[in-house]
Scaffold this active site. Structure first.
Site, PDB file in Angstrom:
ATOM      1  N   SER A  78     -13.986 -50.677  11.129  1.00  0.00           N
ATOM      2  CA  SER A  78     -13.673 -49.403  11.790  1.00  0.00           C
ATOM      3  C   SER A  78     -14.216 -48.211  11.002  1.00  0.00           C
ATOM      4  CB  SER A  78     -12.157 -49.230  11.930  1.00  0.00           C
ATOM      5  OG  SER A  78     -11.575 -50.385  12.458  1.00  0.00           O
TER       6      SER A  78
ATOM      7  N   GLU B 190     -22.815 -55.395   5.910  1.00  0.00           N
ATOM      8  CA  GLU B 190     -21.723 -56.087   6.611  1.00  0.00           C
ATOM      9  C   GLU B 190     -22.163 -57.518   6.909  1.00  0.00           C
ATOM     10  OE1 GLU B 190     -18.407 -55.541   7.940  1.00  0.00           O
ATOM     11  OE2 GLU B 190     -18.781 -57.648   8.411  1.00  0.00           O
TER      12      GLU B 190
ATOM     13  N   GLN C 241      -9.100 -54.692  16.042  1.00  0.00           N
ATOM     14  CA  GLN C 241      -7.919 -55.464  15.615  1.00  0.00           C
ATOM     15  C   GLN C 241      -6.605 -55.014  16.260  1.00  0.00           C
ATOM     16  OE1 GLN C 241      -7.957 -55.628  11.182  1.00  0.00           O
ATOM     17  NE2 GLN C 241     -10.157 -55.298  11.310  1.00  0.00           N
TER      18      GLN C 241
ATOM     19  N   VAL D  30     -21.289 -57.558  -0.062  1.00  0.00           N
ATOM     20  CA  VAL D  30     -21.443 -56.870  -1.346  1.00  0.00           C
ATOM     21  C   VAL D  30     -20.820 -57.727  -2.429  1.00  0.00           C
ATOM     22  CG1 VAL D  30     -20.866 -54.785  -2.641  1.00  0.00           C
ATOM     23  CG2 VAL D  30     -21.173 -54.672  -0.164  1.00  0.00           C
TER      24      VAL D  30
ATOM     25  N   CYS E 176      -1.332 -51.792   9.312  1.00  0.00           N
ATOM     26  CA  CYS E 176      -0.442 -51.588  10.454  1.00  0.00           C
ATOM     27  C   CYS E 176       0.936 -52.189  10.211  1.00  0.00           C
ATOM     28  CB  CYS E 176      -1.027 -52.137  11.742  1.00  0.00           C
ATOM     29  SG  CYS E 176      -0.061 -51.500  13.142  1.00  0.00           S
TER      30      CYS E 176
ATOM     31  N   ASP F 198      -8.643 -49.020   4.842  1.00  0.00           N
ATOM     32  CA  ASP F 198      -7.686 -49.938   4.218  1.00  0.00           C
ATOM     33  C   ASP F 198      -7.978 -50.232   2.750  1.00  0.00           C
ATOM     34  OD1 ASP F 198      -6.705 -50.082   6.780  1.00  0.00           O
ATOM     35  OD2 ASP F 198      -7.246 -52.173   7.132  1.00  0.00           O
TER      36      ASP F 198
ATOM     37  N   CYS G 229       1.299 -45.339  14.489  1.00  0.00           N
ATOM     38  CA  CYS G 229       1.622 -46.736  14.761  1.00  0.00           C
ATOM     39  C   CYS G 229       2.287 -46.825  16.126  1.00  0.00           C
ATOM     40  CB  CYS G 229       2.559 -47.240  13.656  1.00  0.00           C
ATOM     41  SG  CYS G 229       2.889 -48.994  13.823  1.00  0.00           S
TER      42      CYS G 229
HETATM   43  C1  LIG Z   1      -2.560 -57.281  14.223  1.00  0.00           C
HETATM   44  C2  LIG Z   1      -3.045 -55.914  13.885  1.00  0.00           C
HETATM   45  C3  LIG Z   1      -2.561 -54.822  14.576  1.00  0.00           C
HETATM   46  C4  LIG Z   1      -2.993 -53.545  14.286  1.00  0.00           C
HETATM   47  N1  LIG Z   1      -2.512 -52.508  15.042  1.00  0.00           N
HETATM   48  C5  LIG Z   1      -2.983 -51.269  14.825  1.00  0.00           C
HETATM   49  C6  LIG Z   1      -2.580 -50.187  15.664  1.00  0.00           C
HETATM   50  O1  LIG Z   1      -1.817 -50.361  16.609  1.00  0.00           O
HETATM   51  N2  LIG Z   1      -3.078 -48.953  15.410  1.00  0.00           N
HETATM   52  C7  LIG Z   1      -3.956 -48.733  14.390  1.00  0.00           C
HETATM   53  O2  LIG Z   1      -4.386 -47.605  14.241  1.00  0.00           O
HETATM   54  N3  LIG Z   1      -4.350 -49.729  13.563  1.00  0.00           N
HETATM   55  C8  LIG Z   1      -3.891 -50.989  13.751  1.00  0.00           C
HETATM   56  N4  LIG Z   1      -4.321 -52.025  12.943  1.00  0.00           N
HETATM   57  C9  LIG Z   1      -5.045 -51.730  11.678  1.00  0.00           C
HETATM   58  C10 LIG Z   1      -6.526 -51.448  11.827  1.00  0.00           C
HETATM   59  O3  LIG Z   1      -7.165 -52.459  12.541  1.00  0.00           O
HETATM   60  C11 LIG Z   1      -7.136 -51.302  10.430  1.00  0.00           C
HETATM   61  O4  LIG Z   1      -6.355 -50.410   9.674  1.00  0.00           O
HETATM   62  C12 LIG Z   1      -8.562 -50.777  10.486  1.00  0.00           C
HETATM   63  O5  LIG Z   1      -9.380 -51.716  11.128  1.00  0.00           O
HETATM   64  C13 LIG Z   1      -9.081 -50.453   9.093  1.00  0.00           C
HETATM   65  O6  LIG Z   1     -10.457 -50.191   9.106  1.00  0.00           O
HETATM   66  P1  LIG Z   1     -11.333 -50.517   7.801  1.00  0.00           P
HETATM   67  O7  LIG Z   1     -12.708 -50.081   8.111  1.00  0.00           O
HETATM   68  O8  LIG Z   1     -10.662 -49.982   6.605  1.00  0.00           O
HETATM   69  O9  LIG Z   1     -11.249 -52.109   7.666  1.00  0.00           O
HETATM   70  P2  LIG Z   1     -11.826 -53.181   8.675  1.00  0.00           P
HETATM   71  O10 LIG Z   1     -11.947 -52.630  10.052  1.00  0.00           O
HETATM   72  O11 LIG Z   1     -11.008 -54.408   8.496  1.00  0.00           O
HETATM   73  O12 LIG Z   1     -13.319 -53.436   8.158  1.00  0.00           O
HETATM   74  C14 LIG Z   1     -13.634 -53.934   6.889  1.00  0.00           C
HETATM   75  C15 LIG Z   1     -15.034 -54.544   6.995  1.00  0.00           C
HETATM   76  O13 LIG Z   1     -15.523 -54.825   5.696  1.00  0.00           O
HETATM   77  C16 LIG Z   1     -16.225 -56.049   5.756  1.00  0.00           C
HETATM   78  N5  LIG Z   1     -16.264 -56.617   4.405  1.00  0.00           N
HETATM   79  C17 LIG Z   1     -15.270 -57.162   3.689  1.00  0.00           C
HETATM   80  N6  LIG Z   1     -15.718 -57.545   2.491  1.00  0.00           N
HETATM   81  C18 LIG Z   1     -17.036 -57.241   2.444  1.00  0.00           C
HETATM   82  C19 LIG Z   1     -18.047 -57.379   1.451  1.00  0.00           C
HETATM   83  N7  LIG Z   1     -17.826 -57.930   0.266  1.00  0.00           N
HETATM   84  N8  LIG Z   1     -19.281 -56.913   1.751  1.00  0.00           N
HETATM   85  C20 LIG Z   1     -19.558 -56.322   2.943  1.00  0.00           C
HETATM   86  N9  LIG Z   1     -18.637 -56.176   3.914  1.00  0.00           N
HETATM   87  C21 LIG Z   1     -17.392 -56.633   3.658  1.00  0.00           C
HETATM   88  C22 LIG Z   1     -15.432 -56.892   6.745  1.00  0.00           C
HETATM   89  O14 LIG Z   1     -16.205 -57.952   7.264  1.00  0.00           O
HETATM   90  C23 LIG Z   1     -15.042 -55.857   7.777  1.00  0.00           C
HETATM   91  O15 LIG Z   1     -15.996 -55.772   8.822  1.00  0.00           O
HETATM   92  C24 LIG Z   1      -3.938 -53.336  13.249  1.00  0.00           C
HETATM   93  C25 LIG Z   1      -4.452 -54.432  12.546  1.00  0.00           C
HETATM   94  C26 LIG Z   1      -4.030 -55.709  12.864  1.00  0.00           C
HETATM   95  C27 LIG Z   1      -4.598 -56.893  12.129  1.00  0.00           C
END
Ligand SMILES: Cc1cc2nc3c(=O)[nH]c(=O)nc-3n(C[C@H](O)[C@H](O)[C@H](O)COP(=O)(O)OP(=O)(O)OC[C@H]3O[C@@H](n4cnc5c(N)ncnc54)[C@H](O)[C@@H]3O)c2cc1C
Length: 440
Positions: free
Chosen positions: A43, A65, A73, A108, A191, A326, A369
């Protein structure tokens, strides 16, 4: 199956060097140089790639990625309850990486902020001028004794992984009689409402199908509260009482014995004491932590989260490094809604840093949330760093609402794919002002 969820990426420490911003001789193969390098295509990573493309041009941006698929999610809560399909949560990564932006399909393995380089699993050494870390967090099912093998048994599901979310729906459908147990681990989670949303949906499903009199529903949480913000916690306590749901605070799942259908919890307030419950259905929220590559990394704090300023999202030590989502140590609830609000601030911070000016906009910790309380209703929790409600609509959002359900189930996915991921949605802040006639 679930074992693939437990991917571990290598990590290491970078050696000290004076900041050098251009390509040099590397021991690995050169993966090129980018003005902006984004780590992670979830995201936060895709959102920032889109925003950076507008700022510096697509050819100057790359995103690292490894995954072929990008998932929305938040919809998994509804997938686990049979109200949406898992297919609706997936799009190919190739289709969400902004056109012209380079997708480096690898993971990475090392971040070296002293040299302004990153090393990938396939041996590429990529250099950058500005780095955005958006690596999300890691799920640790393996920290619960009996997992991940326990997923090979029926009656156990977890909405937190694409590999296991459909097992939740299967367990619900197969439910006959006994305990339906929902857990919350003793670690930070993404979440924080999701572990209990599936309980409310399960309750609604059992009522709809006539199974409710034969179901004893338990929410066993490590936390000392049902929810971190009092206004919504008060509403949720009323809800669990009216629906005859049992909440056991300070209960942490440590073991599952799937042959006996037993879940073992440690009582966090009575060290050494455990209690085992039989289950007919078990929904597991796994322990979570920072991605492996960040643990012990120079860009991380002692716990492994990216160490950034809570106002500007700029790294505390490396001014050309930023974090979002996150994987950061921002003291707010980890959600996609938070990512949206952070993306607007980070966009502004980076603009200022690129112009050698001082960042001026401050992130207030906004997160949201949508607490799904049935197949028709949602309590829309929105709050800031201080745990104070920061509601968008001029109504009492701690009340269950049908409109908010439609927003969660039907509107938010569109806003995600077409607004957030294109760098066009920076959270509801400006609308909140209008809704409250400029008073908030
Ligand atoms: C069941 C569930 C319900 C949820 N409900 C909600 C909701 O209602 N409302 C809301 O706002 N949020 C909700 N969330 C939370 C939300 O999905 C996350 O907070 C959000 O996706 C965070 O974005 P991000 O980019 O930090 O992490 P992510 O979207 O998880 O992306 C991280 C990315 O990094 C990549 N990655 C990991 N390690 C490496 C590496 N070493 N090298 C390269 N790439 C890597 C992964 O493959 C992934 O694509 C929910 C999540 C879940 C699981």
């Amino acid at each position: 199956m679930a074992v693939s969820v437990l991917r571990a990426w290598g990590h290491g420490r970078g050696a000290f060097d004076v900041a050098q911003l251009h390509v040099r001789n590397y021991s690995g193969s050169s993966g090129g140089h980018y003005k902006v390098l984004v780590l992670g295509g979830g995201s936060g990573g895709i959102t920032m790639s889109a925003r950076m493309k507008r700022k510096v041009g697509a050819e100057n941006v790359a995103v690292v990625e490894p995954s072929e698929s990008h998932y929305y999610q938040p919809i998994w809560t509804l997938v686990g309850a049979g109200a949406k399909t898992v297919k609706s949560s997936r799009r190919p990564t190739a289709s969400v990486v902004p056109s012209g932006v380079k997708w480096i399909k690898s993971s990475v393995q090392e971040v070296n902020p002293d040299k302004n380089t990153v090393r990938t699993a396939d041996g590429q050494e990529i250099s950058y001028q500005f780095l955005i870390v958006a690596l999300g967090l890691q799920l640790h099912y393996e920290k619960i004794k009996g997992f991940p093998e326990a997923f090979e048994h029926p009656k156990i599901g977890s909405n937190y992984s694409v590999e296991t979310v459909e097992k939740t729906w299967k367990a619900l459908q197969d439910f006959k009689e006994g305990n339906a147990i929902f857990t919350f681990p003793n670690t930070p989670v993404k979440c924080a409402g999701a572990p209990q949303k599936i309980m409310y949906l399960s309750d609604a499903y059992f009522r709809k199908t006539g199974k409710r009199p034969r179901a004893n529903i338990l929410y066993n949480t490590s936390l000392p509260v049902i929810f971190g913000v009092k206004k919504y916690a008060d509403a949720l306590w009323k809800l669990v009482k009216s629906r005859d749901l049992n909440v056991n605070l300070r209960h942490n799942l440590i073991e599952v014995r799937p042959e006996k259908r037993e879940a073992v919890f440690e009582k966090l307030d009575s060290p050494g004491e455990t209690v085992a419950y039989e289950y007919e259905m078990l929904h597991v929220t796994p322990p979570m932590g920072p991605p492996e590559v960040l643990k012990g990394s120079l860009v991380s704090d002692a716990d492994g989260w990216v160490d950034i300023d809570k106002n500007t999202l700029q790294h505390k030590t490396y001014p050309n490094v930023f974090g979002i989502g996150d994987c950061t140590n921002l003291p707010t609830s980890k959600t996609a809604a938070a990512v949206a609000a952070q993306s607007a601030i980070l966009d502004r911070t980076i603009s200022k840093v690129m112009k050698k000016e001082k960042p001026d906009k401050k992130y207030d910790g906004y997160t949201s949330c949508p607490l799904v309380t049935s197949y028709k209703t949602v309590i829309l929790a929105e709050f800031d760093y201080n745990g104070e409600p920061l509601e968008t609509f001029p109504v009492d959002q701690s009340k269950e609402s049908r409109i908010m359900y439609h927003m969660k189930a039907d509107l938010m996915p569109h806003l995600y794919w077409h607004g957030l991921l294109r760098g066009l949605w920076g959270g509801p802040g400006p609308y909140r002002k209008i809704m409250h006639l400029g008073m908030k």
